[in-house]
Design a protein around this motif. Structure first.
Motif, PDB file in Angstrom:
ATOM      1  N   PRO A 111       5.263  24.546   3.506  1.00  0.00           N
ATOM      2  CA  PRO A 111       4.453  25.627   2.931  1.00  0.00           C
ATOM      3  C   PRO A 111       4.993  27.011   3.277  1.00  0.00           C
ATOM      4  O   PRO A 111       4.855  27.944   2.481  1.00  0.00           O
ATOM      5  CB  PRO A 111       3.063  25.405   3.543  1.00  0.00           C
ATOM      6  N   GLY A 112       5.602  27.144   4.435  1.00  0.00           N
ATOM      7  CA  GLY A 112       6.135  28.428   4.850  1.00  0.00           C
ATOM      8  C   GLY A 112       7.312  28.910   4.019  1.00  0.00           C
ATOM      9  O   GLY A 112       7.655  30.094   4.045  1.00  0.00           O
ATOM     10  N   TYR A 113       7.902  28.001   3.247  1.00  0.00           N
ATOM     11  CA  TYR A 113       9.040  28.364   2.394  1.00  0.00           C
ATOM     12  C   TYR A 113       8.584  29.109   1.147  1.00  0.00           C
ATOM     13  O   TYR A 113       9.356  29.809   0.511  1.00  0.00           O
ATOM     14  CB  TYR A 113       9.772  27.076   1.993  1.00  0.00           C
ATOM     15  N   PHE A 114       7.321  28.962   0.817  1.00  0.00           N
ATOM     16  CA  PHE A 114       6.789  29.507  -0.431  1.00  0.00           C
ATOM     17  C   PHE A 114       6.056  30.820  -0.159  1.00  0.00           C
ATOM     18  O   PHE A 114       5.153  30.877   0.667  1.00  0.00           O
ATOM     19  CB  PHE A 114       5.847  28.493  -1.075  1.00  0.00           C
ATOM     20  N   GLY A 115       6.446  31.842  -0.894  1.00  0.00           N
ATOM     21  CA  GLY A 115       5.876  33.157  -0.649  1.00  0.00           C
ATOM     22  C   GLY A 115       4.710  33.515  -1.555  1.00  0.00           C
ATOM     23  O   GLY A 115       4.007  34.494  -1.295  1.00  0.00           O
ATOM     24  N   TYR A 116       4.514  32.737  -2.592  1.00  0.00           N
ATOM     25  CA  TYR A 116       3.456  33.047  -3.558  1.00  0.00           C
ATOM     26  C   TYR A 116       2.552  31.830  -3.728  1.00  0.00           C
ATOM     27  O   TYR A 116       3.032  30.703  -3.834  1.00  0.00           O
ATOM     28  CB  TYR A 116       4.059  33.433  -4.914  1.00  0.00           C
ATOM     29  N   TRP A 117       1.263  32.090  -3.789  1.00  0.00           N
ATOM     30  CA  TRP A 117       0.286  31.013  -3.864  1.00  0.00           C
ATOM     31  C   TRP A 117      -0.813  31.360  -4.869  1.00  0.00           C
ATOM     32  O   TRP A 117      -1.200  32.526  -5.012  1.00  0.00           O
ATOM     33  CB  TRP A 117      -0.361  30.782  -2.500  1.00  0.00           C
ATOM     34  N   GLY A 118      -1.302  30.312  -5.537  1.00  0.00           N
ATOM     35  CA  GLY A 118      -2.468  30.486  -6.383  1.00  0.00           C
ATOM     36  C   GLY A 118      -3.739  30.297  -5.577  1.00  0.00           C
ATOM     37  O   GLY A 118      -3.690  30.048  -4.367  1.00  0.00           O
ATOM     38  N   GLN A 119      -4.864  30.395  -6.253  1.00  0.00           N
ATOM     39  CA  GLN A 119      -6.168  30.288  -5.601  1.00  0.00           C
ATOM     40  C   GLN A 119      -6.637  28.847  -5.450  1.00  0.00           C
ATOM     41  O   GLN A 119      -7.561  28.572  -4.688  1.00  0.00           O
ATOM     42  CB  GLN A 119      -7.210  31.081  -6.396  1.00  0.00           C
ATOM     43  N   GLY A 120      -6.013  27.943  -6.168  1.00  0.00           N
ATOM     44  CA  GLY A 120      -6.357  26.532  -6.027  1.00  0.00           C
ATOM     45  C   GLY A 120      -7.282  26.022  -7.107  1.00  0.00           C
ATOM     46  O   GLY A 120      -8.050  26.787  -7.711  1.00  0.00           O
ATOM     47  N   THR A 121      -7.197  24.724  -7.344  1.00  0.00           N
ATOM     48  CA  THR A 121      -8.099  24.058  -8.280  1.00  0.00           C
ATOM     49  C   THR A 121      -8.524  22.734  -7.643  1.00  0.00           C
ATOM     50  O   THR A 121      -7.695  22.014  -7.087  1.00  0.00           O
ATOM     51  CB  THR A 121      -7.436  23.844  -9.653  1.00  0.00           C
ATOM     52  N   GLN A 122      -9.823  22.446  -7.712  1.00  0.00           N
ATOM     53  CA  GLN A 122     -10.354  21.291  -7.010  1.00  0.00           C
ATOM     54  C   GLN A 122     -10.179  20.019  -7.825  1.00  0.00           C
ATOM     55  O   GLN A 122     -10.481  19.980  -9.023  1.00  0.00           O
ATOM     56  CB  GLN A 122     -11.845  21.496  -6.714  1.00  0.00           C
ATOM     57  N   VAL A 123      -9.725  18.980  -7.151  1.00  0.00           N
ATOM     58  CA  VAL A 123      -9.624  17.636  -7.744  1.00  0.00           C
ATOM     59  C   VAL A 123     -10.469  16.698  -6.897  1.00  0.00           C
ATOM     60  O   VAL A 123     -10.286  16.625  -5.678  1.00  0.00           O
ATOM     61  CB  VAL A 123      -8.164  17.153  -7.785  1.00  0.00           C
ATOM     62  N   THR A 124     -11.390  16.014  -7.556  1.00  0.00           N
ATOM     63  CA  THR A 124     -12.262  15.083  -6.854  1.00  0.00           C
ATOM     64  C   THR A 124     -12.171  13.721  -7.526  1.00  0.00           C
ATOM     65  O   THR A 124     -12.372  13.601  -8.733  1.00  0.00           O
ATOM     66  CB  THR A 124     -13.718  15.566  -6.876  1.00  0.00           C
ATOM     67  N   VAL A 125     -11.875  12.713  -6.723  1.00  0.00           N
ATOM     68  CA  VAL A 125     -11.739  11.348  -7.224  1.00  0.00           C
ATOM     69  C   VAL A 125     -12.784  10.486  -6.519  1.00  0.00           C
ATOM     70  O   VAL A 125     -12.807  10.424  -5.289  1.00  0.00           O
ATOM     71  CB  VAL A 125     -10.334  10.795  -6.972  1.00  0.00           C
ATOM     72  N   SER A 126     -13.616   9.838  -7.288  1.00  0.00           N
ATOM     73  CA  SER A 126     -14.679   9.033  -6.679  1.00  0.00           C
ATOM     74  C   SER A 126     -14.570   7.560  -7.052  1.00  0.00           C
ATOM     75  O   SER A 126     -13.799   7.214  -7.961  1.00  0.00           O
ATOM     76  CB  SER A 126     -16.040   9.567  -7.112  1.00  0.00           C
TER      77      SER A 126
END
Length: 126
Positions: A111-126
């Motif tokens: 993760p430290g190699y990446f300088g740009y990040w999005g806010q994320g999207t939730q994935v839920t598997v039930s």
């Protein structure tokens, strides 16, 4: 500056499929590597897959090999992650990331190699 925006998360039954997308805005010409990481509550962020935008060389975590597939559209700076045969343990917040330099075997999962990040999207598997 690079901005990443994820979409496509949701809820699905085990064995189902989801496709999440990440669109890059801004100076995407300066981002050679894009990838997906995920983080569940109380756990560390872990790598899922990364791809070199120029060559298409891709890397996958062992836990998702054969089930998840990366693809890209450089013209629109979009990264896709097709997730099949989903398992409950795939439930997590999925984050798109971009790095200035090419991904390599030693760096794609850091993760430290990446300088740009999005806010994320939730994935839920039930």
């Amino acid at each position: 500056q690079v901005q990443l925006v994820e979409s496509g998360g949701g809820s699905v039954r085990a064995g189902g499929s989801l496709n999440v997308s990440c669109v890059g805005f801004g100076a995407m010409y300066a981002s050679s590597c894009m990838g997906w990481f995920r983080q569940a509550p109380g756990k560390e962020r872990e790598p899922v897959a990364s791809i070199v935008r120029g060559t298409g060389t891709s890397f996958y975590a062992d836990s998702v090999k054969g089930r998840f597939t990366l693809s890209k559209d450089n013209a629109t700076a979009t990264l896709y992650l097709q997730m099949d045969s989903l398992k409950p343990e795939d439930s997590s917040m999925y984050y798109c990331a971009a790095a200035r330099d090419d991904c390599r075997a030693a760096s794609w999962s850091d993760p430290g190699y990446f300088g740009y990040w999005g806010q994320g999207t939730q994935v839920t598997v039930s």
